[in-house]
Write an enzyme that holds these catalytic residues in place. Structure first.
Site, PDB file in Angstrom:
ATOM      1  N   LYS A  12       0.732  -1.135   0.192  1.00  0.00           N
ATOM      2  CA  LYS A  12      -0.011  -0.044  -0.059  1.00  0.00           C
ATOM      3  C   LYS A  12       1.144   1.046  -0.261  1.00  0.00           C
ATOM      4  CE  LYS A  12      -4.279  -2.455   2.588  1.00  0.00           C
ATOM      5  NZ  LYS A  12      -4.471  -2.272   3.825  1.00  0.00           N
ATOM      6  N   TYR A  52     -12.668  -3.098  -3.269  1.00  0.00           N
ATOM      7  CA  TYR A  52     -13.282  -3.310  -1.976  1.00  0.00           C
ATOM      8  C   TYR A  52     -14.296  -3.192  -1.564  1.00  0.00           C
ATOM      9  CZ  TYR A  52      -8.261  -2.361   0.212  1.00  0.00           C
ATOM     10  OH  TYR A  52      -7.159  -2.218   0.905  1.00  0.00           O
ATOM     11  N   PHE A  60     -15.598   2.765   7.346  1.00  0.00           N
ATOM     12  CA  PHE A  60     -14.418   3.789   6.917  1.00  0.00           C
ATOM     13  C   PHE A  60     -13.982   3.206   6.315  1.00  0.00           C
ATOM     14  CE2 PHE A  60     -14.140  -1.406   8.540  1.00  0.00           C
ATOM     15  CZ  PHE A  60     -13.549  -1.569   7.141  1.00  0.00           C
ATOM     16  N   ARG A  88      -1.569 -14.926   3.365  1.00  0.00           N
ATOM     17  CA  ARG A  88      -2.109 -14.037   4.593  1.00  0.00           C
ATOM     18  C   ARG A  88      -1.763 -14.832   5.600  1.00  0.00           C
ATOM     19  NH1 ARG A  88      -6.381 -10.548   4.007  1.00  0.00           N
ATOM     20  NH2 ARG A  88      -7.583 -11.322   6.064  1.00  0.00           N
ATOM     21  N   THR A  94      -4.949  -8.613  10.190  1.00  0.00           N
ATOM     22  CA  THR A  94      -5.740  -7.016   9.909  1.00  0.00           C
ATOM     23  C   THR A  94      -5.355  -6.088  10.119  1.00  0.00           C
ATOM     24  OG1 THR A  94      -7.440  -7.561   8.992  1.00  0.00           O
ATOM     25  CG2 THR A  94      -7.521  -5.522   8.834  1.00  0.00           C
ATOM     26  N   ARG A 105       2.978  -7.151   9.146  1.00  0.00           N
ATOM     27  CA  ARG A 105       2.252  -5.776   9.688  1.00  0.00           C
ATOM     28  C   ARG A 105       2.740  -6.365  11.102  1.00  0.00           C
ATOM     29  NH1 ARG A 105      -3.876  -7.787   6.806  1.00  0.00           N
ATOM     30  NH2 ARG A 105      -4.065  -6.750   5.481  1.00  0.00           N
ATOM     31  N   ASN A 115      -1.513  -0.134   7.733  1.00  0.00           N
ATOM     32  CA  ASN A 115      -1.293  -1.491   7.671  1.00  0.00           C
ATOM     33  C   ASN A 115       0.352  -1.952   6.579  1.00  0.00           C
ATOM     34  OD1 ASN A 115      -3.370  -2.194   5.989  1.00  0.00           O
ATOM     35  ND2 ASN A 115      -4.387  -3.624   7.320  1.00  0.00           N
ATOM     36  N   HIS A 118      -1.541  -5.349   0.995  1.00  0.00           N
ATOM     37  CA  HIS A 118      -2.590  -6.179   1.092  1.00  0.00           C
ATOM     38  C   HIS A 118      -2.449  -7.416   0.192  1.00  0.00           C
ATOM     39  CE1 HIS A 118      -6.429  -7.819  -0.520  1.00  0.00           C
ATOM     40  NE2 HIS A 118      -6.291  -7.688  -2.106  1.00  0.00           N
ATOM     41  N   GLU A 129      -8.943 -10.268  -8.496  1.00  0.00           N
ATOM     42  CA  GLU A 129      -8.257  -9.245  -7.696  1.00  0.00           C
ATOM     43  C   GLU A 129      -7.057  -8.682  -9.132  1.00  0.00           C
ATOM     44  OE1 GLU A 129      -7.417  -9.632  -3.809  1.00  0.00           O
ATOM     45  OE2 GLU A 129      -8.757  -9.139  -2.513  1.00  0.00           O
TER      46      GLU A 129
HETATM   47  P1  IDP Z   1      -7.522  -7.005   5.172  1.00  0.00           P
HETATM   48  O1  IDP Z   1      -6.674  -6.597   4.289  1.00  0.00           O
HETATM   49  O2  IDP Z   1      -6.794  -8.057   6.115  1.00  0.00           O
HETATM   50  O3  IDP Z   1      -8.128  -8.567   4.712  1.00  0.00           O
HETATM   51  P2  IDP Z   1     -10.364  -5.985   5.603  1.00  0.00           P
HETATM   52  O4  IDP Z   1     -11.285  -6.416   6.702  1.00  0.00           O
HETATM   53  O5  IDP Z   1     -10.449  -7.016   3.831  1.00  0.00           O
HETATM   54  O6  IDP Z   1      -8.554  -6.505   5.651  1.00  0.00           O
HETATM   55  O7  IDP Z   1     -10.441  -4.190   5.287  1.00  0.00           O
HETATM   56  C1  IDP Z   1      -9.195  -4.094   3.980  1.00  0.00           C
HETATM   57  C2  IDP Z   1      -8.597  -2.986   4.594  1.00  0.00           C
HETATM   58  O8  IDP Z   1      -9.064  -1.768   4.759  1.00  0.00           O
HETATM   59  C3  IDP Z   1      -8.086  -3.380   6.285  1.00  0.00           C
HETATM   60  O9  IDP Z   1      -6.498  -4.125   5.751  1.00  0.00           O
HETATM   61  C4  IDP Z   1      -7.139  -1.661   6.557  1.00  0.00           C
HETATM   62  O10 IDP Z   1      -6.865  -1.258   5.812  1.00  0.00           O
HETATM   63  C5  IDP Z   1      -9.022  -1.178   6.110  1.00  0.00           C
HETATM   64  N1  IDP Z   1      -9.687  -1.260   7.696  1.00  0.00           N
HETATM   65  C6  IDP Z   1     -10.358  -2.797   8.091  1.00  0.00           C
HETATM   66  N2  IDP Z   1     -10.738  -2.438   8.844  1.00  0.00           N
HETATM   67  C7  IDP Z   1     -11.109  -1.181   9.345  1.00  0.00           C
HETATM   68  C8  IDP Z   1     -11.462   0.018  10.212  1.00  0.00           C
HETATM   69  O11 IDP Z   1     -12.232  -0.542  11.258  1.00  0.00           O
HETATM   70  N3  IDP Z   1     -10.667   0.768  10.908  1.00  0.00           N
HETATM   71  C9  IDP Z   1      -9.559   1.482   9.932  1.00  0.00           C
HETATM   72  N4  IDP Z   1      -9.531   0.856   8.378  1.00  0.00           N
HETATM   73  C10 IDP Z   1     -10.094  -0.413   7.919  1.00  0.00           C
HETATM   74 MG    MG Z   2      -9.341  -8.229   3.100  1.00  0.00          MG
END
Ligand code: IDP
Ligand code: MG
Length: 152
Positions: A12, A52, A60, A88, A94, A105, A115, A118, A129
């Site tokens: 990212k 997404y 968010f 993963r 996450t 991470r 974070n 992706h 994707e």
């Molecule tokens: P992932 O990236 O581990 O698959 P997802 O739930 O798919 O997690 O969420 C995508 C991205 O959205 C996360 O990597 C993170 O950057 C952001 N994100 C997810 N949940 C939150 C939150 O509660 N607050 C802020 N950002 C979030």
């Molecule tokens: Mg995800």
């Protein structure tokens, strides 16, 4: 379990700006996975809304959108046995505060909204994707010379 499984991994904008690209590529390379595609690119809103799609209604989402549009993303595709799930695991949880030390991470991030990386969460999402971020001709077909040292 197929050696041809593929996953989409993206560094990212914060990971790119923080100079973490070489470290992150090393983790996948050193594990034994094969790099199939790579490009530094700027996302756009339409692409991110598809990427997404399951998150567009989350509170968010607007900040996630501006985060992902804040600079270049390093888009990559990796291939190998169980690469989606293992990818993963290499990333960590996450929320970086819950990511184990030793994960990407866990070692390099603090905030959920910064974070740094992706990774596809299933083989189906990976296919979707990869199709969103890459054209077919950008996926390179070759046989790494190390294959027989990595696979029995
Ligand atoms: P992932 O990236 O581990 O698959 P997802 O739930 O798919 O997690 O969420 C995508 C991205 O959205 C996360 O990597 C993170 O950057 C952001 N994100 C997810 N949940 C939150 C939150 O509660 N607050 C802020 N950002 C979030
Ligand atoms: Mg995800």
């Amino acid at each position: 379990m197929s050696q041809n499984e593929r996953t989409f991994i993206a560094v990212k904008p914060d990971g790119v700006q923080r100079g973490l690209v070489p470290e992150i590529l090393s983790r996948f390379w050193n594990k034994g996975y094969k790099l199939v595609a790579i490009k530094l690119t700027l996302a756009n809103e339409d692409l991110l809304r598809e990427h997404y799609a399951d998150l567009t209604s989350k509170p968010f989402f607007p900040s996630l959108l501006s985060y992902m549009l804040s600079g270049p993303v390093l888009a990559t595709v990796w291939e190998g046995k169980d690469v989606v799930k293992q990818g993963r695991a290499l990333l960590g949880a996450t929320n970086p505060l819950a990511s184990a030390p030793g994960t990407i991470r866990g070692d390099f991030a603090v905030d959920m909204g910064r974070n740094i990386i992706h990774g596809s969460d299933s083989v189906e999402s990976a296919e979707k994707e990869i199709g969103l971020w890459f054209k077919k001709e950008e996926l390179v077909d070759y046989k790494p010379t190390l294959t027989s040292w990595i696979y029995e």
